[in-house]
Design a protein around this motif. Structure first.
Motif, short mmCIF file in Angstrom:
data_model
loop_
_atom_site.label_atom_id
_atom_site.label_comp_id
_atom_site.label_asym_id
_atom_site.label_seq_id
_atom_site.Cartn_x
_atom_site.Cartn_y
_atom_site.Cartn_z
N PHE A 1 -85.54 69.18 96.55
CA PHE A 1 -85.09 67.86 97.00
C PHE A 1 -86.40 67.12 97.44
O PHE A 1 -87.25 67.72 97.91
N GLN A 2 -86.35 65.68 97.25
CA GLN A 2 -87.53 64.85 97.44
C GLN A 2 -87.56 64.85 99.11
O GLN A 2 -86.69 64.78 99.82
N THR A 3 -88.76 65.05 99.71
CA THR A 3 -89.12 64.79 101.23
C THR A 3 -88.74 63.39 101.57
O THR A 3 -89.28 62.52 100.86
N THR A 4 -87.85 63.35 102.50
CA THR A 4 -87.26 61.96 102.65
C THR A 4 -87.49 61.50 104.19
O THR A 4 -87.28 62.53 105.08
N THR A 5 -88.00 60.22 104.27
CA THR A 5 -87.96 59.70 105.76
C THR A 5 -86.73 58.94 106.22
O THR A 5 -86.37 57.97 105.39
N SER A 6 -86.20 59.16 107.34
CA SER A 6 -85.02 58.23 107.79
C SER A 6 -85.45 56.74 108.10
O SER A 6 -86.74 56.40 108.09
N ASP A 7 -84.43 55.82 108.25
CA ASP A 7 -84.72 54.57 108.76
C ASP A 7 -85.16 54.81 110.32
O ASP A 7 -85.21 55.94 110.98
N LEU B 1 -84.63 33.41 93.58
CA LEU B 1 -86.04 32.95 93.01
C LEU B 1 -87.16 33.40 93.73
O LEU B 1 -88.31 33.51 93.21
N SER B 2 -86.81 33.53 95.26
CA SER B 2 -88.03 33.64 96.24
C SER B 2 -88.10 34.99 96.88
O SER B 2 -88.98 35.71 97.27
N SER B 3 -86.79 35.15 97.35
CA SER B 3 -86.60 36.57 97.98
C SER B 3 -85.28 37.22 98.25
O SER B 3 -84.32 36.34 97.81
N VAL B 4 -85.15 38.49 98.35
CA VAL B 4 -83.91 39.10 98.55
C VAL B 4 -84.00 39.90 99.96
O VAL B 4 -84.94 40.58 99.99
N MET B 5 -83.16 39.48 100.86
CA MET B 5 -82.94 40.45 102.00
C MET B 5 -81.95 41.40 102.20
O MET B 5 -80.64 40.90 101.97
N GLU B 6 -82.05 42.71 102.21
CA GLU B 6 -80.98 43.54 102.22
C GLU B 6 -80.94 44.14 103.68
O GLU B 6 -81.97 44.69 104.01
N ILE B 7 -79.58 43.94 104.17
CA ILE B 7 -79.66 44.53 105.61
C ILE B 7 -78.68 45.57 105.60
O ILE B 7 -77.55 45.43 105.38
N GLU C 1 -81.61 48.89 109.24
CA GLU C 1 -83.10 48.47 108.83
C GLU C 1 -83.01 47.15 107.78
O GLU C 1 -81.93 47.13 107.14
N ILE C 2 -84.23 46.64 107.49
CA ILE C 2 -84.11 45.50 106.38
C ILE C 2 -85.18 45.59 105.36
O ILE C 2 -86.16 46.16 105.71
N SER C 3 -84.82 45.65 104.48
CA SER C 3 -85.73 45.63 103.24
C SER C 3 -85.76 44.12 102.42
O SER C 3 -84.71 43.74 102.28
N PHE C 4 -87.08 43.76 102.77
CA PHE C 4 -87.30 42.20 102.37
C PHE C 4 -88.20 42.27 101.13
O PHE C 4 -89.26 42.53 101.09
N TYR C 5 -87.52 41.75 100.07
CA TYR C 5 -88.16 41.46 98.64
C TYR C 5 -88.67 40.08 98.46
O TYR C 5 -87.98 39.10 98.45
N THR C 6 -90.03 40.04 98.24
CA THR C 6 -90.62 38.91 97.90
C THR C 6 -91.12 38.73 96.54
O THR C 6 -91.41 37.60 96.09
#
Length: 795
Positions: A78-84, A226-232, A210-215
């Protein structure tokens, strides 16, 4: 009396020294099958503290010091994985389940890389993660998700008192938001219809894992960005018992309750009530806002292969005018009262997510509904016995169904899916307007029904022992508004990402893509004075944006990261105002609504720049983040001439630091610097006309010199201090937050009035009785010291 108070404080301190350790529990499972992973090794990142999962994948850590930690899971195959990121509190149990992907290769040794950036292979560039610590302890943010995100590289704001997200020079209407996979169009109170900004965030930080913020480099399944995606990603409710958390601040109070419902389900629910209007009235502001919101999540594990999640979020907002200041207020206060309307708004989003782990695939179905009601109106002279000068009421409702399927066992990583949407939009508008040197009354009523669709797919793979990672995605969207928009080929959106690990410390990343976004419902449903849908022609198209990004990342040590990214964005089909002859891009950063006017899709735009990021994590209890962004943002006018956008500030700097002191003290600071924003001088000839001024009580802008002038640069220092007390059955967190600590005052764009400074009466031009005499209001500065004291109690 003083002795009793001191005794109480000493007693609290003595109790808080007892049993200040926390517990972490959870489950480790196979990300592909949802089956438990037994005998996996779990470490607290950066320490030698470890645990092992049992036959059911369960693990436990006891005696963990309070603070913010991540867990690292490793197991052969398995891939070594880090938690939130996890917040550990004394005498409390924190739950976190960790999904661990299978590894295509069996490694001879386990290599753990720092988890600064939880990026996926689909988006190896322009994505940052925001953890619990940044949300809970950031200075000047008041636990507001949008304000925390504004400190990321490439992200700015038009006003420190608003939550608009200006990402890499794009407008505030170009961002999309997802909560546990459910799209939520509104994330702020007093939202701007047709855009995404507002005054205060709706998202309860107690829900956020956790939030992943794509610019940039957006995943194919996240359309209309068009400018960002915020995954909460939200937390699940606690599994041990029912907990309650009370948060009291300067402007609102919130209660959050979470816990189990039987053995297979958990819940978390919250409600918040503001009392901001009392503070605003006390300090003499001309508007008095109140807001309320709710949020909930229910998760039910049907069995090991099926799970069901229900989420809900909503808000009720009202803003009235402090009309007492019409007699006693300053000139600036009276000016605001002369044109500000009364706002009434509410919105909600509900969604059901069904996830199924098949033998060779993972399915996810998302069914959701969202609705926004936006109302504002203005009485003449703010007198309810007089006629209204404007009256606006609009509803936006969407019903969506989206299906996604992942194929984890193929030689490549593959995701495909599709979605449908039914939208219902209504608008009842009355307002006075001044066109062609004459006043008109605009009245129209709209009822619009739209059917939309989306299709998407993404394939990704790794080469040369995972040194090279490639991903290609494609999507398309459409609706039945007109023939142009219904054709999927016009909105075809391919994107390609690549990441190459030059060494274990250096990465080179790149992305190119084409993205499409639907114009606002306010634009689709607009009618002119004759009642015609003037925008319902083939001239109205989806907005198109082309992205090119190149950057590198350097990790000289486990706790340090440096990155540089250059970006270029080109816009086509941007909505252009027929009345003003300008792009509507700069109109999305104000209250009310934007886009409800005649539009043509002939505008163009460009935004380009470079971002620098330095991040130091948990180095001797110190966290440091430094970001600098240089950018340009321009959009064309009706003559195809590029004009600076309202947020073309060119320079943005954020210096953020925090230090964890002994005995559960924490201090944080943020200094931000923003270059001068452009502004437009007024059209004095048009504005001085009595017939024109009396409609808006505001001057009209000289669009021939659009954004030709600039304000001065601005900067601000925010400081926050936290202290946590741990008792046998409850936790107390007390904090003090000071915004604008050295009281920097910034000059705003000039404002004008037609009132005499002494008498307060309108000034008629003695040489032309059809015109007012306008004068500039003095002391147009903003910036005050804003201290806040709050407390959070968890039981």
């Amino acid at each position: 009396m003083k002795r009793k108070f001191v005794l109480v404080i000493l007693t609290m301190l003595s109790f808080s020294l007892v049993a200040q350790k926390g517990v972490i529990k959870g489950r480790v499972y196979n990300a592909k099958t949802n089956e438990p992973i037994e005998f996996a090794n779990i470490l607290v990142q950066g320490t030698s503290i470890g645990s092992t999962s049992d036959l059911d994948g369960n693990y436990i850590f006891t005696g963990i010091d309070p603070g913010f930690v991540r867990l690292v899971v490793s197991y052969i195959g398995f891939q070594t994985t880090t938690s939130d990121e996890i917040q550990v509190q004394g005498n409390q149990t924190t739950f976190v389940d960790i999904a661990v992907p299978e590894d295509a290769l069996v490694l001879d040794e386990v290599v753990v890389r720092p988890n600064f950036n939880l990026k996926r292979i689909e988006s190896p560039i322009s994505v940052l993660s925001v953890g619990v610590q940044e949300i809970e302890k950031s200075a000047g943010a008041n636990r507001d998700v949008s304000k925390v995100v504004q400190a990321l590289p490439g992200v700015g704001a038009t006003d420190p008192n608003r939550n608009d997200l200006i990402v890499r020079g794009g407008g505030p209407s170009e961002n999309v938001f997802y909560l546990d996979g459910v799209e939520i169009p509104v994330i702020n109170h007093f939202a701007t219809q047709g855009s995404s900004g507002g005054a205060v965030g709706i998202i309860n930080p107690d829900f956020v894992r956790e939030i992943s913020f794509y610019t940039g480099a957006f995943p194919a399944n996240r359309t209309n960005a068009l400018s960002s995606v915020m995954e909460i990603r939200q937390k699940d409710g606690s599994k041990d018992r029912v907990h309650a958390k009370l948060s009291v601040g300067a402007s609102d109070a919130a209660l959050t309750v979470d816990g189990p419902i039987g053995k297979k389900s958990t819940f978390i629910v919250s409600a918040r009530q503001s009392y901001l209007q009392l503070l605003f009235q006390a300090i003499g502001l001309p508007f008095l806002p109140t807001y309320n919101d709710f949020q909930l999540k229910y998760k039910y594990e049907i069995d090991k292969k099926n799970e069901l999640t229900f989420i809900g979020i909503g808000a009720i907002d009202n803003l009235v005018l402090n009309t007492e200041l019409q007699q006693t207020g300053t000139e600036a206060q009276k000016y605001l009262l002369s044109y500000l309307p009364i706002y009434k708004q509410w919105n909600y989003t509900t969604g059901v997510i069904y996830k199924h782990f098949g033998d060779n695939f993972i399915d996810q179905w998302v069914l959701s509904r969202n609705m926004l009601r936006n109302q504002n109106f203005k009485f003449q002279d703010n007198d309810e016995t007089k006629p209204k000068t404007s009256d606006y009421l609009s509803d936006e409702a969407e019903n969506k169904l989206r299906f996604e399927r992942d194929y984890p066992y193929l030689p490549v990583k593959l995701k495909i899916g599709a979605g449908v949407r039914y939208s219902h939009y209504t608008n009842d508008t009355y307002r006075k307007i001044f066109i062609n040197n004459a006043p008109y009354e605009l009245r129209y009523n709209t009822e619009l029904n739209l059917f939309g669709y989306q299709l998407f797919g993404q394939v990704s793979d790794e080469y040369f022992d995972d040194q090279l990672k490639l991903s290609f995605g494609i999507s398309t969207i459409g609706n039945n508004f007109n023939k142009n928009m219904s054709n999927p080929l016009n909105q075809l959106s391919p994107r390609f990402s690549a990441s190459y690990a030059i060494s274990d410390k250096w990465d080179l990343n790149a992305n190119v893509g084409r993205y499409a976004s639907q114009p606002a419902y306010t634009t689709l449903g607009y009618r002119n004075t004759a009642g015609d849908y003037v925008n319902k022609t083939e001239n109205l198209k989806y907005i198109i944006s082309y992205h090119g990004i190149l950057g590198f990342e350097y990790r000289p040590m486990e706790s340090m990261r440096l990155s540089v990214e250059g970006f270029y964005k080109y816009y086509n089909n941007y909505p252009l105002s027929v009345l003003d002859g300008l792009s509507i891009a700069s109109k999305g950063a104000d209250y009310g609504q934007v886009g409800d006017e005649e539009i043509v899709s002939t505008g163009k735009g460009r935004a380009y720049g470079v971002e620098f990021l330095f991040k130091l994590i948990e180095f001797k209890n110190i966290n440091v983040t430094t970001t600098y962004t240089f950018f340009r943002s321009e959009f064309t006018d009706k003559n195809d001439i590029y004009r600076p956008s309202a947020w073309d500030t060119r320079h943005m700097v954020n210096l953020i630091a925090s230090y964890k002191l002994p005995k559960n003290w924490n201090i944080a600071a943020r200094w931000r610097y923003v270059g001068g924003a452009p502004y437009t001088p007024i059209d004095m000839d048009k504005s001085s006309l009595i017939a024109a001024w009396d409609i808006t009580n505001q001057p009209y802008l000289d669009f021939s010199n659009y954004n030709a002038n600039r304000l001065g640069d601005t900067h601000q220092l925010d400081i926050r201090i936290d202290k946590e007390f741990y008792f046998k059955k409850w936790v107390l967190n007390v904090y003090a937050d000071v915004q604008n600590a050295y009281v920097f005052k910034s000059a705003g764009a000039p404002i004008y009035t037609n009132k005499d400074k002494i008498t307060g009466q309108p000034m008629i031009d003695p040489n032309d009785n059809t015109r007012y005499i306008l004068r500039e209001v003095e002391d147009n500065f903003s910036g005050v010291l804003l201290p806040t004291i709050g407390l959070i109690v968890k039981i």
